[in-house]
Structures are given as structure tokens and as C-alpha cells.
Design a protein around this motif. Structure first.
Motif, PDB file in Angstrom:
ATOM      1  N   VAL A 108       0.874  -1.236  -0.078  1.00 13.38           N
ATOM      2  CA  VAL A 108       0.056  -0.041  -0.023  1.00 13.38           C
ATOM      3  C   VAL A 108       0.816   1.201  -0.135  1.00 13.38           C
ATOM      4  N   GLY A 109       0.832   2.188  -1.054  1.00 16.84           N
ATOM      5  CA  GLY A 109       1.505   3.289  -1.151  1.00 16.84           C
ATOM      6  C   GLY A 109       0.832   4.342  -1.522  1.00 16.84           C
ATOM      7  N   GLY A 110       1.602   5.777  -1.371  1.00 15.18           N
ATOM      8  CA  GLY A 110       0.997   6.916  -1.835  1.00 15.18           C
ATOM      9  C   GLY A 110       1.624   6.882  -3.171  1.00 15.18           C
ATOM     10  N   PRO A 111       1.247   8.153  -3.907  1.00 14.48           N
ATOM     11  CA  PRO A 111       1.650   8.644  -5.290  1.00 14.48           C
ATOM     12  C   PRO A 111       3.155   8.294  -5.565  1.00 14.48           C
ATOM     13  N   ALA A 112       4.111   8.931  -4.654  1.00 16.79           N
ATOM     14  CA  ALA A 112       5.542   8.682  -4.930  1.00 16.79           C
ATOM     15  C   ALA A 112       5.801   7.327  -4.993  1.00 16.79           C
TER      16      ALA A 112
END
Length: 543
Positions: free
Chosen positions: A351-355
């Protein structure tokens, strides 16, 4: 609790690559165009059906190491039970973040909540246990980025720092939090800002003298998410690096092939109008080396069979010997870290953010060469949290989050409020004159086009000037109303401060601790709930 979902195209500061990734949720063509880089379907549970497994011996060693660490973090029964599930064959849904002061920005809570929810959904969809893991990025060396936490006063964003110092770039996780003797004063100030609620005690228990940035962060996150069984993991130690040594060894032995593949991937991304999140240059590797004497974390650069870290030179054999004897001294960079992580853990999805989603477009080639598979990456919950008092002011002025994003500044938002505050008769007159003028100018320009090209050009220029003056008159009328109503600017400033602090999304600036301190017991349940209701964009949650 009410919520809204805004498309990713409305969210400020998002990259073209992340927009395309999110648009794939509703657009098959968009998803297929990125399938080589992101083969999984992130907005379904299909990824849960092919969760990887690990040998029993590896799982046992992993569970033993996690249990020791969990005890140090004062983990509760739910987290310890999840570690045992991992020992018995459960898969993991993983997320992670730098060890920011006082728990870091709000996005830390959003990441953890998403991992918890996705693990639950994966268990239900596949019939196999999935447990949530939060990976502490304690090996990073950007001290300035983690030694701060942002809170709100009535009028501004207040950044608190411990003023930690390091003579050289070292893994920040191991730095003691009271090295400069500022801890108590900073804790007092932070607690003053959120009025000394029950959360103040939780924060003080985690951030106590004798703790490091990593251990304090780990204790806080473990405590906050105790009911959900979140496993918090700091992989900087020898036992975890030994479990992930296969990835580190592969990065050493296949450095040339990995470099070539990454350079090719960078060209592919750029040729399609996207960006490479991590700069890959010839001779740079995916590894850092911790100096045996100083502890400095230095990038390893390669030229054939020769490697350099700082002023020292190593052969490939030297690095392999260090890996065998002291695996904790070799550290992965941002592109290798997810592969290193998934060598240690049976990761079903990250699970990650945009970067981080952008990292995975590049890391895919590393996954393929070193693991033979590509771990699915899922977007974390992206959200703006709106307190009741701010929601009431927004309702009063008939503005939503998109209107705030579009305004960008307090002045522009206040001007919008001024325009709305104009008397109805003034609005009608301005609208009537503007509409009539626009219609006549359009007719005149069209007529001129039929007579002569030069005349048409002159008519177009003159029409543009007159429309500009009409819009200027509207702005002047709004400014006049704004000067009469000082409260309008005050309201605009309050809304902008909460929703777009310092010109950035709230989740990237304001400390998660700020929201936990104001919580009456339902915030995390709400975040976990909405992390399961897919919004391929940005959630606005009215608290």
C-alpha cells in the motif's frame, strides 16, 4: 460522518503517472496501457488470490524476530496473534513510512488504515489469512525530513522540531530523540497545541527519554493501532537483513543487468510522457553501505567489478563478504527496498502513496530479475479531514474542497466569498450587462470575420479587452464587498489553513497526532472503513 469522493484529476499536485494509474479503476484502456508496469488490478481483490508463500524455517525466524520487536514496542494481543498467524502461513499486506517526529504526517495513519482494511478484505476474498504490516523506513538518512511535526495554531502552521544533529549521513532511525535535551519542552508545546487531551499521555509514553526516532515511532503506532493488530516492523537489524540477504546479494551480483533494465525503463516512462520517480544514472547502484568505523550511510557506486563508497574502494567479493558477515551494513535504496522487503515477507500487496506507486513502475524490472514476480501496489486512502467548525463555515460560503484547491490562496478564496456576498441586485445587474455585452461582442466579431480578416482580428482584440474590463469590474465589486465584510477574509484564511496548509494537501503536512488528539474514539474506525470503499481519487471526510 459524511464523505465525498473527488476524481484524481481534481487533486492538486498529482503526477501524470499517478493520474493514469488511478484512472485505470474505471477505464480499461488506461489500465492496459500501464499493465507492463502494474500487472495487477489494484481496485479489485484479484491480487489476494495469488499471495506468495515462504518456507517454514524462514517464517519461523521472521516471527521470532517480529515477536522480540513487538515486545519492545509494547504490542497488544492482537498484534502478537497476527505474528503467530504469519508463523503459521499467513500472507502480509505491507505499507511503510519514514519515522517522522510524533508519528509523522496524517498520511501515516491513512497508510496504516488502508493496510489493515486490505488485509481484512484479502482474507475474506481468498480464504487465506492476511495480516497488516507497517514497515519503518528507519534506514533513510534524511534527518531534516523526519525531525519535524506540523500542528495548527489559530492562524498558522506551527512546525516543531527536536533540533537533532548528525555529523554525517547516518540511518535516522537509530538517533536518540533527546540527544539535544529539547524533548520535554517540545512535548509540552505540542500538547499545549492540542489542549492536553488523553492522547498527550500516549504521546509521552512513546516519546520518552532513551528512545530513538524509530523506537518511539514504533511504540506510538503500535499503541494507536493496537485494536487492529497492526504489526510494526523495523528491519534495520542484522536478523532481518539476513532474511533479506538474497535481494541484497542479487543487487550486487546483477548490478550491470539491473542498471541496464532501469535505464531502459526510465526511457520508456519518459517516452510516454511520464516521469521517473528515482533518478537512475550510469554507475549508480541500488545499494548503500554503512561505514564500519563512522556508521555513515554512503551510496555505493560501481565501475565494472570495482565499487566505491565515499573514499573507500571495494570489490564485488568484498561486498559479498560483508553481506555474509554483517548484512545490516548493506542497505537498499528506494527502488530495491520493496524487493528486499518482499524477500523477507510473504507480501500479497504493498500500500503506497503517489510517490511509491511511481517507484513501482521502475522497481518492476528489479522485481522481475530478483524475485521473478511483481508485487501488486495498491493506492492508500487519500483524504482530507474536515472538522465540524470548518465544515460549517464552508457550508455558509457554499464552497467545497475543490473550490478551495482551485482558489489556491487566501486572497483568491476571500475574493470568491466577496463575490457571493454582493447584494442580489448588484449580481443581477453585473450578470445582465456582462451577458448582453458578451452576446453583442460575439455577434460583432462573427460579422467582422465575414468582411475582412484584418477587421476581424481587430474586432477580436477589442472584444477581449472589453471582456477583461468587465471581469475587472466584477472583481472590483467583490473586493469592495470584501472590504466591508472583514469576516470573509478571516473565514477564507481558516478554511485554507485547515484544508490546504502551506499550499499543500492536508495529509502531507499536518501531523496525524493533531487529529488523534482531537478524536473522540472513532477516527481510526472511520479511516479503516473508508479505506475499503474504493475512491480512485481523494476522499473528503466530514468528522
Amino acid at each position: 460522518m459524511t464523505a465525498e469522493c473527488f476524481p484524481i484529476s481534481h487533486v492538486p499536485g498529482t503526477s501524470a503517472l499517478f493520474r493514469a494509474f488511478c484512472e485505470g479503476a474505471t477505464n480499461d484502456a488506461a489500465r492496459q496501457s500501464l499493465a507492463e508496469w502494474y500487472p495487477a488490478k489494484p481496485f479489485t481483490n484479484d491480487w489476494a488470490m495469488q499471495s506468495p508463500t515462504l518456507p517454514a524455517e524462514h517464517r519461523g525466524a521472521l516471527a521470532d524476530a517480529l515477536k522480540i520487536q513487538a515486545t519492545k514496542f509494547a504490542a497488544g494481543e492482537a498484534a502478537l496473534a497476527n505474528i503467530e498467524k504469519l508463523r503459521e502461513g499467513a500472507a502480509t499486506v505491507v505499507t511503510g513510512q519514514q519515522v517522522g517526529l510524533f508519528g509523522g504526517p496524517l498520511l501515516t495513519l491513512l497508510k496504516a488504515s488502508t493496510a489493515i482494511r486490505k488485509a481484512k478484505d484479502a482474507t475474506e476474498a481468498s480464504g487465506r489469512e492476511h495480516v497488516p504490516v507497517f514497515w519503518l523506513a528507519s534506514e533513510d538518512h534524511d534527518l531534516a525530513e523526519v525531525d519535524q511535526a506540523a500542528f495548527l495554531t489559530k492562524t498558522e502552521v506551527e512546525t516543531i522540531s527536536l533540533d537533532l544533529k548528525a555529523e554525517r549521513p547516518v540511518p535516522v532511525g537509530g538517533l536518540p530523540i533527546d540527544a539535544e535535551g529539547t524533548l520535554d519542552a517540545r512535548l509540552d508545546y505540542a500538547c499545549d497545541l492540542f489542549a492536553w487531551g488523553p492522547f498527550a499521555d500516549t504521546l509521552r509514553e512513546a516519546y520518552a527519554a532513551g528512545e530513538t526516532l524509530a523506537s518511539a515511532f514504533g511504540k506510538l503506532l503500535t499503541k494507536v493501532f493496537a485494536p487492529f493488530g497492526l504489526i510494526v516492523m523495523d528491519a534495520a537489524g542484522r536478523e532481518f537483513h539476513a532474511l533479506g540477504a538474497k535481494a541484497l546479494r542479487g543487487a550486487i551480483e546483477n548490478a550491470a543487468e539491473l542498471e541496464a533494465a532501469l535505464l531502459t525503463r526510465t526511457s520508456e516512462l519518459e517516452s510516454q510522457g511520464f516521469h521517473a520517480q528515482v533518478l537512475v544514472a550510469a554507475g549508480h547502484s541500488l545499494l548503500f553501505l554503512l561505514d564500519a568505523e563512522t556508521g555513515a550511510r554512503q551510496a555505493l557506486k560501481r565501475s565494472g567489478d570495482e565499487w566505491k563508497a565515499g573514499a573507500k574502494t571495494y570489490s564485488t567479493a568484498d561486498l559479498l563478504a560483508i553481506l555474509a558477515a554483517e548484512p545490516e551494513r548493506i542497505s537498499p535504496n528506494a527502488l530495491l527496498r520493496p524487493v528486499f522487503q518482499d524477500t523477507i515477507l510473504p507480501t500479497a500487496a504493498y500500500v503506497g502513496g503517489p510517490a511509491e506507486v511511481a517507484y513501482f513502475a521502475q522497481s518492476a524490472v528489479v522485481f522481475e530479475q530478483l524475485l521473478g514476480r511483481i508485487t501488486p501496489v495498491l493506492p492508500r486512502l487519500s483524504a482530507t479531514l474536515i472538522e465540524p467548525t470548518i465544515a460549517k463555515v464552508m457550508e455558509q460560503h457554499e464552497v467545497d474542497v475543490r473550490g478551495v484547491w482551485d482558489a489556491k490562496t487566501v486572497d483568491a478564496l476571500a475574493l470568491k466569498f466577496g463575490a457571493r456576498a454582493l447584494p442580489i441586485e448588484a449580481k443581477r445587474k453585473l450578470a445582465a450587462v456582462g451577458n448582453a455585452m458578451d452576446a453583442e461582442l460575439t455577434a460583432l466579431t462573427e460579422y467582422a470575420e465575414g468582411l475582412n480578416a484584418e477587421l476581424a482580428k481587430a474586432a477580436g482584440v477589442s472584444a477581449s479587452k472589453m471582456r477583461y474590463q468587465m471581469n475587472r469590474l466584477r472583481r472590483m465589486a467583490a473586493s469592495f464587498e470584501l472590504q466591508k465584510e472583514a469576516s470573509l477574509r478571516k473565514h477564507a484564511a481558516a478554511i485554507m489553513l485547515h484544508l490546504l496548509p502551506d499550499g499543500h494537501l492536508q495529509e502531507r503536512v499536518l501531523a496525524g497526532a493533531w487529529f488523534l488528539a482531537k478524536d473522540e474514539g472513532s477516527l481510526l474506525d472511520t479511516l479503516v472503513e473508508y479505506a475499503g470503499l474504493e475512491c480512485p481519487g481523494h476522499r473528503v471526510l466530514f468528522l
